[in-house]
Structures are given as structure tokens and as C-alpha cells.
Motif scaffolding. Sequence first.
Motif, PDB file in Angstrom:
ATOM      1  N   ALA A 127       0.864  -1.012   0.249  1.00  0.00           N
ATOM      2  CA  ALA A 127      -0.050  -0.028  -0.043  1.00  0.00           C
ATOM      3  C   ALA A 127       0.944   1.270  -0.041  1.00  0.00           C
ATOM      4  N   LEU A 128       2.074   1.240   0.833  1.00  0.00           N
ATOM      5  CA  LEU A 128       2.912   2.450   0.687  1.00  0.00           C
ATOM      6  C   LEU A 128       4.343   1.808   0.362  1.00  0.00           C
ATOM      7  N   ARG A 129       5.340   2.726  -0.228  1.00  0.00           N
ATOM      8  CA  ARG A 129       6.372   2.239  -0.774  1.00  0.00           C
ATOM      9  C   ARG A 129       7.469   3.268  -0.484  1.00  0.00           C
ATOM     10  N   GLU A 130       8.285   3.050   0.383  1.00  0.00           N
ATOM     11  CA  GLU A 130       9.641   3.851   0.483  1.00  0.00           C
ATOM     12  C   GLU A 130       9.398   5.378   0.574  1.00  0.00           C
ATOM     13  N   LEU A 131       8.335   5.656   1.700  1.00  0.00           N
ATOM     14  CA  LEU A 131       8.089   7.026   1.838  1.00  0.00           C
ATOM     15  C   LEU A 131       9.085   7.652   2.747  1.00  0.00           C
ATOM     16  N   SER A 132       9.601   8.874   2.439  1.00  0.00           N
ATOM     17  CA  SER A 132      10.440   9.675   3.318  1.00  0.00           C
ATOM     18  C   SER A 132      10.238  11.147   3.220  1.00  0.00           C
ATOM     19  N   PHE A 133       9.782  11.517   4.260  1.00  0.00           N
ATOM     20  CA  PHE A 133       9.440  13.278   4.555  1.00  0.00           C
ATOM     21  C   PHE A 133       9.500  13.472   5.930  1.00  0.00           C
ATOM     22  N   ARG A 138       1.044  22.940   7.428  1.00  0.00           N
ATOM     23  CA  ARG A 138      -0.511  22.327   7.199  1.00  0.00           C
ATOM     24  C   ARG A 138      -0.184  21.563   5.886  1.00  0.00           C
ATOM     25  N   ILE A 139      -0.369  20.251   5.863  1.00  0.00           N
ATOM     26  CA  ILE A 139      -0.271  19.393   4.693  1.00  0.00           C
ATOM     27  C   ILE A 139      -1.281  18.839   4.228  1.00  0.00           C
ATOM     28  N   GLY A 140      -1.488  19.015   2.845  1.00  0.00           N
ATOM     29  CA  GLY A 140      -2.551  18.433   2.189  1.00  0.00           C
ATOM     30  C   GLY A 140      -1.995  17.264   1.302  1.00  0.00           C
ATOM     31  N   ILE A 141      -2.621  15.943   1.398  1.00  0.00           N
ATOM     32  CA  ILE A 141      -2.222  14.669   0.824  1.00  0.00           C
ATOM     33  C   ILE A 141      -3.091  14.682  -0.360  1.00  0.00           C
ATOM     34  N   ILE A 142      -2.582  14.622  -1.533  1.00  0.00           N
ATOM     35  CA  ILE A 142      -3.412  14.520  -2.883  1.00  0.00           C
ATOM     36  C   ILE A 142      -2.844  13.216  -3.623  1.00  0.00           C
ATOM     37  N   GLY A 143      -4.098  12.599  -4.257  1.00  0.00           N
ATOM     38  CA  GLY A 143      -3.726  11.775  -5.220  1.00  0.00           C
ATOM     39  C   GLY A 143      -5.027  11.107  -5.547  1.00  0.00           C
ATOM     40  N   GLY A 144      -5.013  10.099  -6.541  1.00  0.00           N
ATOM     41  CA  GLY A 144      -6.430   9.385  -6.938  1.00  0.00           C
ATOM     42  C   GLY A 144      -6.748   8.471  -5.934  1.00  0.00           C
ATOM     43  N   ASN A 145      -7.956   7.970  -6.387  1.00  0.00           N
ATOM     44  CA  ASN A 145      -8.513   6.839  -5.442  1.00  0.00           C
ATOM     45  C   ASN A 145      -7.716   5.523  -5.468  1.00  0.00           C
ATOM     46  N   ALA A 196      -4.626   5.599  -4.357  1.00  0.00           N
ATOM     47  CA  ALA A 196      -3.305   5.886  -4.154  1.00  0.00           C
ATOM     48  C   ALA A 196      -2.369   5.682  -2.892  1.00  0.00           C
ATOM     49  N   GLY A 197      -3.254   5.611  -1.985  1.00  0.00           N
ATOM     50  CA  GLY A 197      -2.498   5.200  -0.569  1.00  0.00           C
ATOM     51  C   GLY A 197      -2.605   6.527   0.425  1.00  0.00           C
ATOM     52  N   LYS A 198      -3.518   7.433   0.363  1.00  0.00           N
ATOM     53  CA  LYS A 198      -3.649   8.597   0.873  1.00  0.00           C
ATOM     54  C   LYS A 198      -4.251   8.486   2.315  1.00  0.00           C
ATOM     55  N   SER A 199      -5.151   7.662   2.337  1.00  0.00           N
ATOM     56  CA  SER A 199      -5.937   7.337   3.737  1.00  0.00           C
ATOM     57  C   SER A 199      -5.092   6.320   4.461  1.00  0.00           C
ATOM     58  N   THR A 200      -4.405   5.296   3.903  1.00  0.00           N
ATOM     59  CA  THR A 200      -3.463   4.388   4.513  1.00  0.00           C
ATOM     60  C   THR A 200      -2.490   5.195   5.066  1.00  0.00           C
ATOM     61  N   LEU A 201      -1.746   6.156   4.528  1.00  0.00           N
ATOM     62  CA  LEU A 201      -0.709   6.906   5.040  1.00  0.00           C
ATOM     63  C   LEU A 201      -1.274   7.815   6.258  1.00  0.00           C
ATOM     64  N   LEU A 202      -2.394   8.171   6.308  1.00  0.00           N
ATOM     65  CA  LEU A 202      -3.065   9.094   7.509  1.00  0.00           C
ATOM     66  C   LEU A 202      -3.135   7.860   8.474  1.00  0.00           C
ATOM     67  N   ARG A 203      -3.742   6.709   8.412  1.00  0.00           N
ATOM     68  CA  ARG A 203      -3.717   5.841   9.034  1.00  0.00           C
ATOM     69  C   ARG A 203      -2.420   5.445  10.055  1.00  0.00           C
ATOM     70  N   LEU A 204      -1.479   5.223   9.139  1.00  0.00           N
ATOM     71  CA  LEU A 204      -0.211   4.937   9.590  1.00  0.00           C
ATOM     72  C   LEU A 204       0.410   6.063  10.576  1.00  0.00           C
ATOM     73  N   LEU A 205       0.012   7.238   9.989  1.00  0.00           N
ATOM     74  CA  LEU A 205       0.448   8.728  11.152  1.00  0.00           C
ATOM     75  C   LEU A 205      -0.304   8.522  12.308  1.00  0.00           C
ATOM     76  N   ALA A 206      -1.476   8.010  12.250  1.00  0.00           N
ATOM     77  CA  ALA A 206      -2.497   7.881  13.383  1.00  0.00           C
ATOM     78  C   ALA A 206      -1.951   6.618  14.373  1.00  0.00           C
ATOM     79  N   VAL A 239       0.654  11.811  -3.485  1.00  0.00           N
ATOM     80  CA  VAL A 239       0.883  10.217  -3.515  1.00  0.00           C
ATOM     81  C   VAL A 239       0.412   9.506  -4.810  1.00  0.00           C
ATOM     82  N   GLN A 240       1.119   8.411  -5.249  1.00  0.00           N
ATOM     83  CA  GLN A 240       0.629   7.803  -6.502  1.00  0.00           C
ATOM     84  C   GLN A 240       1.157   6.386  -6.275  1.00  0.00           C
ATOM     85  N   HIS A 241       0.184   5.400  -6.426  1.00  0.00           N
ATOM     86  CA  HIS A 241       0.765   3.988  -6.414  1.00  0.00           C
ATOM     87  C   HIS A 241       1.562   3.641  -4.954  1.00  0.00           C
TER      88      HIS A 241
END
Length: 278
Positions: free
Chosen positions: A72-78, A85-92, A94-104, A250-252
Motif C-alpha cells: 500500500a505504501l512504498r519507500e516514503l520519506s519526509f 499544514r499538509i494536504g495529501i493529494i492523489g487519486g482513488n 493511491a494510498g492517501k488514507s492508508t498513510l493517514l492511518r499509519l500516522l495515526a 501520493v501515487q501507487h
Amino acid sequence: MPRSSRKKTKWFSDSDRAASATLDPGMMPLIELADVSLRFVNYADKQYSLKRAMLDLVLRRESNAPKGEFWALRELSFRVHQGERIGIIGGNGAGKSTLLRLLARIYPPTSGQVAIRGNVAPLIEMGAGFNPELSGTDNIVFNGAMLGFSKQEMLAKAAGIYEFTGLQEFADLPLKYYSSGMYMRLAFAIATEVHPDILLIDEALGVGDAAFIEKAKERLRGLVDRSKVVVIVSHDMESLREFCTRGLWVQHGRLVGDGPINAVIEAYLNATTARISA
């Protein structure tokens, strides 16, 4: 990439910790991800039971349940610093909500290193902890307890919550009789009572009719102002432009864009338009 590695929820060493103790806390990132990946395992055999899984474990035999992997997520670094104030952008997908749940801290990383500094308030799947058999007021107290508030504190907040939602006359009615709009308005009002260091928002503005959405935006502005870091997932580009200063595209499951929110939105929209036209 290896199939898995030991999970780490902090990615600084003891020497880094000692060095960072001398730094101004305001200069330290509140969020740090280093080479983070998240893998889901999909078991194709829906009849594979817990009993069979335990037998496989006890007998030390290989599971014969067919399964597949999905990264679901690959090699993210930031890094995210106080005030951003961060906006996470991407298509359906893409892994946006998964990233948010990882941060949570809902999902642990499969590999890579994560550091979260400060208390986190996730506006994700609001109302997920509601009990439909309990009244509105009982659910206010119950959800407040999960957020760290005492019963007395939540009862003191109840009048303001009902004034904001317009649900005072339904205070003693079990939630199972609420409409979906009433349900979400109550959940939003409770969730936005917190005062977090890190605020995570997943499409929180779809909480009612147009008039209530405007009230929700105003309430959200106050919550954003009180938070040290805000991360928002949304398909509403105008809301992202309004609330955010920086965009992560975020894409793929991979981070393909990171910069000022307007520039990242334009790059994403241009790429989307080009893909549709191709």
C-alpha cells in the motif's frame, strides 16, 4: 525490498536522542518517515479459520491458505515541522488514507522507520466508536473518555456541542434513531473538541448540508489554528488550497510530489488531465 523487517516506531538512535535534547523543540520535526513501506496480505481462502491458523502455528507447519501481497505504501520519506499544514493529494487507491492511518498509529509500518512527536487527534472514520443503543449525551461522554476527557468535562461541553449541531431535542434519543446526517454532525462536533499537537483529517468536511458544512469549516479553522501540525486528505482542491501550505502527492503508494500546495495541486491536475486525454 525485503519482504519484511523489524518494525520501528522511532527512527533516531540513542546518540541522536542525546543530541536532539539540546535542540529547540520548535526546530524538531513532529513527524518523520524514513524509507517507510506498508504491506497488506490478502488471504484468498475465506474459509481459513483462526483454529486452522493456530494448528498451523502449534504444529509448525506451513499454512496452505493461498495469499497475495499488496504494498500500500512504498519507500516514503519526509519530515513535517511545527506550523506546517499538509494536504495529501492523489487519486482513488493511491494510498492517501492508508498513510493517514499509519500516522495515526492504526497501521504499523512493515519496514522503515517512523517517529511521531506529540499527541495525535485523528478525524478518521468519525463516530466509529459510537454505540447506537446509547443516547446522544451518553455517546458524547463515551467518546470523550476515548479522547481523554472525564465525564464531567464532556457534560460541560455537551451544551456547546448541541448548540453547534442543532441536536438538543434529540439529546436523550438513542443514536439508532438518528439520520446519517445527524450522526455525522454529532461525531464531527465531538471530534473537534480536542486540542492536539498533530491533527489528522480524512474528508471531514462532508458532514451535512451546505449550511452545516460552512459551520464545520469555521469550526475546523479554529482547530487548525490551535494545532501544531495539520495533515488533511481530501479530493476537494479548494479546501486544500484554503487550509494547507504544503502538498504531498501520493501515487501507487509512492511519494511523487512534495512542495507548496498550489504547485503540487497544479502538477497533479495537469498529470490527471494528460492521462485522461491520452
